[in-house]
Scaffold this active site. Structure first.
Site, PDB file in Angstrom:
ATOM      1  CG  HIS A 271       1.207 137.414  20.557  1.00 47.02           C
ATOM      2  ND1 HIS A 271       1.891 137.413  19.365  1.00 47.02           N
ATOM      3  CD2 HIS A 271       0.438 138.533  20.549  1.00 47.02           C
ATOM      4  CE1 HIS A 271       1.534 138.476  18.662  1.00 47.02           C
ATOM      5  NE2 HIS A 271       0.652 139.178  19.356  1.00 47.02           N
ATOM      6  CD  GLU A 272      -2.400 139.291  23.063  1.00 47.64           C
ATOM      7  OE1 GLU A 272      -2.163 140.497  23.248  1.00 47.64           O
ATOM      8  OE2 GLU A 272      -2.696 138.821  21.935  1.00 47.64           O
ATOM      9  CG  HIS A 275       1.377 142.950  22.451  1.00 47.18           C
ATOM     10  ND1 HIS A 275       1.921 143.772  21.490  1.00 47.18           N
ATOM     11  CD2 HIS A 275       0.736 141.958  21.772  1.00 47.18           C
ATOM     12  CE1 HIS A 275       1.606 143.300  20.281  1.00 47.18           C
ATOM     13  NE2 HIS A 275       0.904 142.194  20.424  1.00 47.18           N
ATOM     14  CD  GLU A 301       1.975 141.548  16.478  1.00 48.95           C
ATOM     15  OE1 GLU A 301       1.416 142.328  17.273  1.00 48.95           O
ATOM     16  OE2 GLU A 301       1.606 140.374  16.319  1.00 48.95           O
TER      17      GLU A 301
HETATM   18 ZN    ZN Z   1       0.045 141.130  18.791  1.00 46.84          ZN
END
Ligand code: ZN
Length: 508
Positions: A271-272, A275, A301
């Protein structure tokens, strides 16, 4: 452009570069605070961060910024220069509308409310937090009036995270999502009840003994393959994972490891990194300008969710990576095959806590927060009635009532931090992740096969070209239209969920 305009534009860019530097250093101090800072530095660090924040705010709202913006000429929004002027004007005007006194009061009140929230959550005592939230709410309502809005005060707050978003449009989107998601959840629950398989044994492979070093090794291998650039980034540990980009060549992520549970580090890392890939991919010429970094929280997101869910929770991904994971954890995973693992990471079941929710029910957690915070802002719901309203919506949407307020209305830090209008960006991200992924697949149908082979360069290349490199040049609506030829649309997302979970739970 006249030479006078050119001079003003260059001066403006210098000024914006200084502001950007101040903000970068601030984010580096935040990173340090969350990772390595000794406890004794807390008070001093709070002062340092407040000072930097005040300096950059003062520079931005200074009349000189306005003068240089006016003197730089009429921006042509189709050019990079025009896009930069448009963003800078937006930032300037939003900041200038807020009285300095209101900004200072908000930062004082949220600093206090954060520690009150921590205690209230620990003790599951709403009354410890309620008076603080009351104060924050009144500051936010005040802010909405100063910022201005056409239809609803919530729009003014939403706009900070998602430029151009409106409450009314979000309501339509959530309505469509609810119509698709609620029956899906019900069908899965009925099917599970019928077969007598509860989600606990379905999810069992994720629990066991998983050494942290090996979890880290696996996560690093995965995000290296995604394309995370270690020469311009690093990974450290923190209680709450995050991604921060203190400079163009420096985009860092953090991870939380649980030696008894694979999910937090495994999916948190992807997830990170999602980003980070966005931030690392922005056009280098945008460094130290308002165009550097992502265009909105929702678009950001969409990138993290795309890598975490559409890649990381997919069957093709695990066709390649499961044997590698099994090699690292031969004991814990010896009885589990790839299909069993795929089912474990895709259990669909209503639960109390948003951050632990599955891909489907997650959006209902967001819907209820969106409805409640909009009601608080417009004044149709009072702080005193909030816990009851929370539990009623949990029961209505997810069929469960939280066992206490810690597992209910007190679970998230957002309101304590004054982040009203932030929650919907999570669901915008979910919806958009599928719309973008579909567009990438349409352009390159071989992406699925590539993922099966542990190859992600075509997918990343498409995202770089269509999304990342533009930074904040386009507003979210413009970007989405440009890349997918339509506005944000929940339909592809719903069909993705129905296909995936319909197959997983044999609903068809
Ligand atoms: Zn996030």
């Amino acid at each position: 452009m006249t030479s006078k305009q050119e001079t003003a534009y260059q001066q403006l860019k210098d000024r914006l570069a200084t502001i950007s530097d101040l903000q970068s250093v601030q984010s580096l101090l935040f990173w340090d605070q969350q990772t390595y800072m000794p406890k004794g530095a807390v008070a001093g660090r709070a002062e340092q961060r407040a000072t930097l924040s005040r300096l950059s705010h003062e520079m931005l709202v200074d009349a000189e910024t306005g003068r240089l913006l006016d003197a730089s000429g009429e921006p042509d929004p189709s050019s990079e220069r025009g896009a930069l002027l448009r963003r800078a004007r937006r930032d300037y005007e939003r900041a200038a509308k807020m009285p300095a006194d209101l900004v200072a009061r908000t930062s004082r009140v949220t600093a206090l409310s954060e520690s009150a929230w921590v205690r209230a959550r620990e003790e599951s005592d709403w009354t410890l937090f309620a008076p603080h939230l009351e104060e924050i709410l009144s500051l936010k309502r005040e802010a909405a009036e100063f910022l201005g809005y056409e239809h609803h005060p919530y729009d003014a707050l939403l706009d900070a995270y998602e430029p151009g978003a409106k409450k009314a449009r979000l309501e339509t989107m959530f309505e469509e999502l609810k119509r698709g998601i609620v029956p899906l959840i019900r069908a899965v629950a009925e099917q599970s009840a019928e077969r007598g398989r509860d989600s606990e044994d379905r999810a069992a492979p994720l629990y066991g003994r998983f050494g942290e070093d090996r979890q880290e090794e696996f996560g690093r291998a995965v995000i290296s393959a995604f394309g995370y650039d270690w020469g311009r980034g690093r990974q450290d540990r923190s209680v709450h994972p995050f991604c921060v980009g203190p400079g163009h060549g420096d985009v860092r992520i953090t991870t939380r490891f649980d030696p008894g549970w694979l999910s937090p580090a495994l999916f948190g890392t992807m997830h990170e990194a999602g980003h980070a890939l966005y931030t690392q991919g922005v056009n280098q010429d945008y460094a130290r300008t308002p165009l550097d970094g992502g265009t909105s929280m929702g678009v950001h997101e969409s990138q993290s969710r795309l890598w975490e869910n559409l890649v990381g929770r997919s069957r093709p991904f695990w066709a390649c990576y499961y044997s590698k994971l099994q090699e690292l954890f031969p004991e814990a995973l010896k009885e589990v095959d790839a299909e069993g693992f795929y089912r474990a990471i895709n259990v669909l079941e209503p639960s109390e806590i948003r951050v632990e929710a599955d891909e489907v029910t997650y959006n209902l957690h967001i819907l209820l927060r969106f409805e409640l915070e909009a009601a608080l802002i417009e004044g149709s719901l009072s702080i005193a009635d909030l816990p009851t309203a929370w539990n009623a919506k949990m029961e209505e949407y997810l069929g469960i009532v939280p066992k206490n307020d810690s597992a209910g209305v007190l679970q998230d830090i957002h309101w304590a931090d004054g982040l009203f209008g932030y929650f919907p960006t999570y669901t915008i991200g979910n919806v958009l992740s599928v719309q973008l992924f579909d567009a990438a697949l349409k352009a390159h149908p071989g992406i699925t096969e590539q993922i099966e082979n542990g190859e992600f360069s075509v997918l990343l290349g498409w995202l770089r070209e269509n999304v990342h490199r533009h930074g904040s040049r386009y507003y979210p609506d413009e970007l989405i239209e440009r890349v997918t030829s339509r506005p944000l649309d929940p339909a592809p997302y719903l069909s993705y969920l129905n296909n995936k979970f319909g197959e997983l739970y044999e609903l068809v």
